[in-house]
Design an enzyme around this catalytic site. Structure first.
Site, PDB file in Angstrom:
ATOM      1  N   ASP A 318       1.023  -0.998  -0.013  1.00 10.30           N
ATOM      2  CA  ASP A 318       0.131   0.079  -0.089  1.00 10.30           C
ATOM      3  C   ASP A 318       0.785   1.275   0.086  1.00 10.30           C
ATOM      4  O   ASP A 318       1.834   1.370   0.934  1.00 10.30           O
ATOM      5  CB  ASP A 318      -0.822   0.033   1.178  1.00 10.30           C
ATOM      6  N   ARG A 320      -0.205   4.473  -0.249  1.00 11.02           N
ATOM      7  CA  ARG A 320      -0.883   5.784  -0.131  1.00 11.02           C
ATOM      8  C   ARG A 320      -0.487   6.402   1.486  1.00 11.02           C
ATOM      9  O   ARG A 320       0.099   6.033   2.087  1.00 11.02           O
ATOM     10  CB  ARG A 320      -2.392   5.450   0.085  1.00 11.02           C
TER      11      ARG A 320
HETATM   12  N1  GTP Z   1      -2.515  -1.880  -6.298  1.00 10.81           N
HETATM   13  C1  GTP Z   1      -3.893  -2.338  -6.556  1.00 10.81           C
HETATM   14  N2  GTP Z   1      -4.936  -1.378  -6.102  1.00 10.81           N
HETATM   15  C2  GTP Z   1      -6.237  -1.928  -6.057  1.00 10.81           C
HETATM   16  C3  GTP Z   1      -6.698  -3.162  -6.293  1.00 10.81           C
HETATM   17  N3  GTP Z   1      -7.702  -3.410  -6.311  1.00 10.81           N
HETATM   18  C4  GTP Z   1      -8.430  -2.255  -5.848  1.00 10.81           C
HETATM   19  N4  GTP Z   1      -7.380  -1.293  -5.742  1.00 10.81           N
HETATM   20  C5  GTP Z   1      -7.379   0.018  -5.189  1.00 10.81           C
HETATM   21  O1  GTP Z   1      -7.605  -0.094  -3.776  1.00 10.81           O
HETATM   22  C6  GTP Z   1      -8.023   1.234  -3.406  1.00 10.81           C
HETATM   23  C7  GTP Z   1      -9.188   0.859  -2.582  1.00 10.81           C
HETATM   24  O2  GTP Z   1      -9.450   1.710  -1.936  1.00 10.81           O
HETATM   25  P1  GTP Z   1     -10.397   2.141  -0.631  1.00 10.81           P
HETATM   26  O3  GTP Z   1     -11.675   1.082  -0.940  1.00 10.81           O
HETATM   27  O4  GTP Z   1     -10.607   3.392  -0.331  1.00 10.81           O
HETATM   28  O5  GTP Z   1      -9.810   1.428   0.824  1.00 10.81           O
HETATM   29  P2  GTP Z   1      -9.525  -0.072   1.176  1.00 10.81           P
HETATM   30  O6  GTP Z   1      -8.204   0.177   1.469  1.00 10.81           O
HETATM   31  O7  GTP Z   1      -9.890  -1.216   0.436  1.00 10.81           O
HETATM   32  O8  GTP Z   1     -10.230  -0.263   2.600  1.00 10.81           O
HETATM   33  P3  GTP Z   1     -11.910   0.145   3.025  1.00 10.81           P
HETATM   34  O9  GTP Z   1     -11.637   1.656   3.653  1.00 10.81           O
HETATM   35  O10 GTP Z   1     -12.099  -0.804   3.965  1.00 10.81           O
HETATM   36  O11 GTP Z   1     -12.406  -0.042   1.834  1.00 10.81           O
HETATM   37  C8  GTP Z   1      -8.477   1.852  -4.564  1.00 10.81           C
HETATM   38  O12 GTP Z   1      -7.555   3.112  -4.833  1.00 10.81           O
HETATM   39  C9  GTP Z   1      -8.479   0.951  -5.764  1.00 10.81           C
HETATM   40  O13 GTP Z   1      -8.029   1.292  -6.860  1.00 10.81           O
HETATM   41  C10 GTP Z   1      -5.386  -4.152  -6.783  1.00 10.81           C
HETATM   42  O14 GTP Z   1      -5.627  -5.255  -7.147  1.00 10.81           O
HETATM   43  N5  GTP Z   1      -4.086  -3.647  -6.848  1.00 10.81           N
END
Ligand code: GTP
Ligand code: ZN
Length: 386
Positions: A318, A320
């Site tokens: 991650d 971010r």
């Molecule tokens: N690198 C990567 N990013 C992904 C993938 N699937 C989804 N994402 C990214 O993951 C992020 C999900 O963000 P959120 O839903 O805000 O946060 P989260 O970490 O899932 O946690 P929650 O608050 O519980 O939803 C977004 O930026 C998506 O583009 C993946 O397979 N790989």
């Protein structure tokens, strides 16, 4: 490797914002994305030319060698070094000396796991660790900020006597950028967001909604605050959703993740509870950008999970940073929130940025036949609570 901004070199955020520093990093990002080299100055004043690996061709390598007058190295992150089987590394960046055998194709095979080649690491002279403040470490951090593959070809430069970094850069029409500014960039870029837009946008699930846009000082992509109802700190901690941008999930209705459900679900839940805020953060792909997320999807189609795919590309699981979210909440008058999330890291990260999470509100949606593995990995490897 914690993201460079969290390993920031200057802790004193009260320092005046150095617009020149921000501008130089932002311009250097543009150069790398155009496939041009930049001149990087490390913390000790040593110089090197740095080129994104995505721009490496035989001609570009030759040009780099000629301009620098020294043999380049390939700099990759520790996760990528581990993925290609280099001996155990502790440093955040690893450099490989480029011998004659490591041509442009071999470099691409080393850094990009989506390029199918049978070649192994090939003949490398030596592998050495590098810290973030070095020319190699800063070049890799800059490639990450540019949302490119996190790797660079770096050739040391020794300007002739009497020439300074600035005059040498100007003579070669290069952008000069300092390691210190690269590593502080995300902290600085988040620190003074400017409200540049605020309009009523009635939504199907929340008619009384405004959308506010906050621009970072480097002119980068705005972060948005979707303000539903009339939240006020006087009424207690606001119900908030930190939602990282997911083009495929949020806009296209992708079934690979749960983002689309979570975005629409957050808006409906906040409207049901009366008021609150969805912070829509320009952090596609957990901060690696859309192109790298598509590369990660290619790797997941080969059986790797969403964490492994990030690491094979050379990223952390991650990438971010939550400083922009904290800054927007501060500007909106909130220091305490109730957070709609399943991700415990968001609570920790917000606390580190000075926002108190009074309560975590689960934000779970049923799987859809395509995203079970993704949700399972988030639970098992990222501690998500479903
Ligand atoms: N690198 C990567 N990013 C992904 C993938 N699937 C989804 N994402 C990214 O993951 C992020 C999900 O963000 P959120 O839903 O805000 O946060 P989260 O970490 O899932 O946690 P929650 O608050 O519980 O939803 C977004 O930026 C998506 O583009 C993946 O397979 N790989
Ligand atoms: Zn998504």
């Amino acid at each position: 490797m914690t993201s460079p901004s969290l390993a920031k070199l200057t802790d004193d955020l009260s320092q005046p914002l150095d617009q020149t520093a921000l501008r130089s990093v932002d311009r250097a990002i543009g150069e790398l994305r155009r496939g041009d080299p930049v001149l990087v100055e490390d913390l000790e004043g040593r110089l090197a030319l740095a080129l994104s690996v995505e721009a490496v061709t035989a001609e570009a390598l030759e040009e780099l060698r000629k301009s620098a007058g020294a043999a380049p190295v390939l700099a990759v992150t520790r996760p990528r070094a581990v993925a290609i089987g280099l001996p155990g590394q502790q440093a955040p960046v690893v450099t490989l000396a480029l011998t004659g055998g490591l041509d442009a194709d071999a470099i691409h095979a080393l850094v990009d796991p989506t390029r199918r080649t049978s070649e192994g690491p090939g003949p490398t002279l030596s592998v050495a660790p590098a810290e973030l403040g070095t020319r190699e470490g800063a070049a890799v951090a800059l490639a990450k900020l540019a949302r490119l593959l996190p790797a660079a070809v770096v050739a040391p430069v020794r300007p002739p006597r009497g020439a300074t970094a600035g005059t040498w850069a100007a003579k070669h029409d290069l952008m000069l950028v300092r390691a210190r500014d690269i590593l502080d960039y995300q902290t600085h870029a988040a620190r003074t967001l400017t409200l540049v837009g605020d309009a009523a946008v009635p939504l199907v699930d929340a008619e009384n909604t405004r959308v506010l846009a906050f621009r970072p000082p480097d002119g980068g992509v705005e972060h948005l605050a979707i303000v539903i109802g009339d939240p006020s700190a006087q009424d207690g901690p606001a119900l908030v959703r930190l939602h990282s941008e997911c083009f495929t999930g949020d806009l296209l209705g992708s079934l690979r993740c749960d983002c689309g459900d979570q975005l629409r679900g957050a808006i409906a839940e906040i409207a049901r509870q009366g008021s609150g805020i969805v912070l829509y953060l320009a952090q596609e792909g957990r901060g690696i950008g859309l192109v790298n997320k598509l590369r990660a999807y290619q790797l997941q189609d080969e059986g790797f999970d969403t964490v492994e795919a990030n690491e094979m590309l050379g990223f952390d699981a991650d990438e971010r940073v939550y400083l922009p979210a904290a800054e927007m909440l501060r500007q909106l008058g909130f220091s305490q929130v109730r957070l709609l999330t399943n991700n415990p890291d968001k609570l920790r990260q917000l606390a580190r940025c000075g926002i108190e999470v009074i309560d975590r509100v689960p934000h779970v949606f049923p799987s859809n036949g395509h995203n079970e593995a993704y949700l399972k990995t988030k639970a098992e490897r990222s501690g998500h609570m479903f």
